[in-house]
Structures are given as C-alpha cells and as structure tokens.
Design an enzyme around this catalytic site. Structure first.
Site, mmCIF file in Angstrom:
data_model
loop_
_atom_site.group_PDB
_atom_site.id
_atom_site.type_symbol
_atom_site.label_atom_id
_atom_site.label_comp_id
_atom_site.label_asym_id
_atom_site.label_seq_id
_atom_site.Cartn_x
_atom_site.Cartn_y
_atom_site.Cartn_z
ATOM 1 N N TYR A 1 25.311 -16.724 -17.025
ATOM 2 C CA TYR A 1 25.825 -18.035 -17.447
ATOM 3 C C TYR A 1 24.758 -18.933 -18.041
ATOM 4 O O TYR A 1 25.033 -20.083 -18.382
ATOM 5 C CB TYR A 1 26.551 -18.672 -16.246
ATOM 6 N N HIS B 1 35.184 -9.037 -9.976
ATOM 7 C CA HIS B 1 35.803 -9.762 -8.857
ATOM 8 C C HIS B 1 37.305 -9.528 -8.784
ATOM 9 O O HIS B 1 37.954 -9.981 -7.839
ATOM 10 C CB HIS B 1 35.535 -11.266 -8.977
ATOM 11 N N ASP C 1 23.328 -12.585 -14.426
ATOM 12 C CA ASP C 1 23.171 -13.865 -13.733
ATOM 13 C C ASP C 1 22.130 -13.759 -12.614
ATOM 14 O O ASP C 1 21.936 -14.698 -11.854
ATOM 15 C CB ASP C 1 24.502 -14.410 -13.208
ATOM 16 N N ASP D 1 25.187 -7.383 -10.930
ATOM 17 C CA ASP D 1 25.475 -8.807 -11.071
ATOM 18 C C ASP D 1 24.967 -9.551 -9.830
ATOM 19 O O ASP D 1 24.889 -8.972 -8.737
ATOM 20 C CB ASP D 1 27.009 -8.968 -11.199
#
Ligand SMILES: NCCCNCCCCCS
Ligand SMILES: [Zn+2]
Length: 344
Positions: free
Chosen positions: A324, A160, A285, A196
């Site tokens: 996570y 990001h 994730d 991701d």
C-alpha cells in the site's frame, strides 16, 4: 518473465474504506496497478499479456455458489434501497449470536459474508474480481505449459477471501483458485507461500483440511496485526490436512535478517513436502514504509526475496496480493521479479 494483467482490474473504484473510525479513500486503490506496471516496464519486464476469460467454474471449485451469487448481486440490492454510500457490513453473527440462517436483506447478507468493515462493495467490484481471477488462471496456465515463472498482477487481491467470505480487500481467492486448477490439471501437491505482511486467513481456511495443498505463511503476529483471529503457529491444519498448514507469525518491527531466516525455514518445509508447483501470494506490504503494516524490509530486500524464491527451483506462479506504499510498490514488485530471474 511474462506479466499477466487486465485493465478490468481497475473496474473497482471504491470511494470509501472504514479506517480509524472514519470513511477514508481505500488503501487498496486502482493506482496500485498503474504504479506496478510502470515499475515493471522500467525494470525491463515488457511482456504484458491480457488474460483469457475463464468463467466462474474455476471460482466455484473453491468458493460456495451462494457466496458468488452474493458478490454478483450485493451492489444492485444495496442500490435498490436508495442508499448514498457504498455497501459496508455493520452487523455480524457474533460469539453470542451464531446466525444459523442467512438473512434475506442485504444488510444481513453483508454481515454473513463479510470478514470485516474495511472492504466496501461498489459498482465494478464483481467485474474486477473476475478479471483478477482470470489474470491468475492465465498466468498459471503459462507456468504449467512452459515451466517458466509468471507474474499475475491480480487486483483486487485474494488471500483474505475464504470459501464464503470476503474482506481485507479480497473477494475471490486468486491463489486458491489457481492451486485448485493446477491440481485439477493433474498435479499431486501444490505449495502456496504467502509472504504478504498479513496472514492469508482465507487461503488457510480453504485448504486447512487438505494435504494436497501446503499453505505456508510468514506474517505479522495476529495478536497485534490484521486479521487478528487467525495465523498462530499452533494452527497446523486439521484431519487430513494436519501438518499442511505452517504459520510463522513474527513481531511488529521484524527486519530482513529475521525475515529471511524464517523464509529459509519455510522453503525447507516446502522442499520436504514434495510440491510440484510454488504459488507465491506476493504481498509487498512487508515494506518498511507501508502505511498499514509493520515489518522493515527495504526495496533491495525484495530483490533478495526474489533470488531466494527462485533458488527453490520449482515452477513458480507469483500473484499480487497487498502492498500500500503506492509510490514504491512498482519498484518493490519489480525487484522481486528481477531477483527471481537474475539467476536464469
Ligand atoms: N487501518 C488499516 C485497516 C486494514 N484493513 C485490513 C488490511 C488488509 C490488508 C490486505 S493485504
Ligand atoms: Zn497485506
């Protein structure tokens, strides 16, 4: 497969994340590293290597110097104001306030350089980001030297982070720094495949005007998923880069059958573009029990993911991004690496 890891990646121990209107313990926590290491060891990946230090030159080949300087000084500037909390952006240039100058105070600089308010800056952040980048570069060097796949246990993640922007728990764009170094080492084109759950807005922004890096991302539809404002299928690159950005936004609830079908399309784009190296922004994730994501891949699906990535037959660098569900992250990461090496 060689695993690159640095204990310095745990130097960032942020206490707060603004989430749901509350300050909560960050989802991107240092314990993720320990759980991944445990999962890798349990799966038989015991070749753990400390990275060499690569300095800031490879970072400055991708990120603006003023941004790197901001990351280096933000925490000290914030603390100098005697504040109790961690450095969190709370005011930004917006659609109605373009912000043509960078303010001199830390609150204004945070707003200039921050993507959002989900990523606090604390002591150790800059050091951890440097360690994470070193992990990526040392793992890359091994892939370039041997042709063997390698895994960089990067933490904090990077996809990001844009040329001069941090957020989504990312500070240096590890995959972009590695891709640039591979090109500087003489490769003519590199593919970055971002698996991701969240669109790699930073990686796209860094390379979207270039044709020497093919950026391909499979992610939650930004109409309903972070980062919300980038990652649509009609974003295909600009100028020289037209055709070298490929986005596959998918609806929340997407499961393995559709996800793997799209992965095959992504692999075809990589094949037909003649890339000499594959860098995988490996976020796990996409896992069905991830607390902040919305795909439905099972732990076994990660083994299949690794097998299919390996089937591309390219020298491959895998770099840790998100994930996570801390209890299962070790198994999920190990499964990708096991699937990748099962064929060899
Ligand atoms: N309510 C959760 C807040 C999510 N904040 C951004 C997510 C960044 C994912 C990085 S892979
Ligand atoms: Zn993510």
């Amino acid at each position: 497969m060689r695993i690159y890891h640095s204990e310095m990646s745990k130097a960032r121990r942020a206490r707060t994340e603004l989430d749901g209107g509350q300050l909560v313990p960050p989802w991107e926590c240092p314990e993720r590293v320990d759980m991944i290491l445990a999962g890798l060891r349990k799966a038989g990946f015991t070749e753990m290597v400390e990275p060499a230090e690569h300095g800031l030159a490879p970072v400055l080949a991708v990120h603006d110097a003023d941004y790197v300087d901001f990351l280096a000084t933000c925490w000290d500037d914030w603390q100098a104001l005697g504040r109790e909390g961690e450095a969190i952006a709370w005011i930004w240039p917006t659609r109605t306030m373009p912000g043509r100058r960078i303010p001199s105070c830390v609150d204004g600089r945070l707003g200039h350089y921050a993507l959002g308010a989900d990523t606090s800056i604390c002591g150790g952040t800059f050091e951890a980001a440097q360690a994470s980048k070193d992990v990526a570069l040392s793992a890359l060097d091994h892939v370039l030297a041997t042709g063997e796949p390698a895994f960089g246990l990067c933490r904090p993640p990077g996809h990001h982070a844009a040329v001069d922007q941090f957020g989504g728990y990312c500070f240096f764009n590890n995959a972009a720094v590695a891709a640039q170094r591979a090109l500087d080492a003489g490769l003519s084109r590199v593919a970055i495949l971002d698996v991701d759950f969240h669109h790699g807005n930073g990686t796209q922004q860094i390379f979207e005007q270039r044709s020497d890096v093919l950026f391909v991302s499979i992610h939650g539809d930004p109409m309903t998923c972070f980062p919300y404002f980038m990652g649509h299928a009609d974003e295909v690159g600009e100028g020289e880069g037209a055709g070298y950005t490929v986005n596959y936004p998918l609806p929340e609830g997407t499961g393995a059958e559709v996800w793997f079908h799209v992965l095959e399309a992504a692999k075809e784009r990589i094949r037909e573009t003649g890339c000499e190296l594959l860098i995988v922004s490996l976020g796990v994730d996409t896992f069905e029990d991830d607390p902040i994501s919305a795909f439905k891949l099972s732990s076994d699906d990660f083994t299949e993911m690794g097998r299919r990535l390996g089937a591309l037959g390219l020298p491959t660098l895998l770099l840790m991004e998100g994930g996570y569900a801390v209890e299962e992250i070790g198994v999920n990461v190990a499964n990708v690496l096991s699937g990748m090496t099962s064929g060899v």
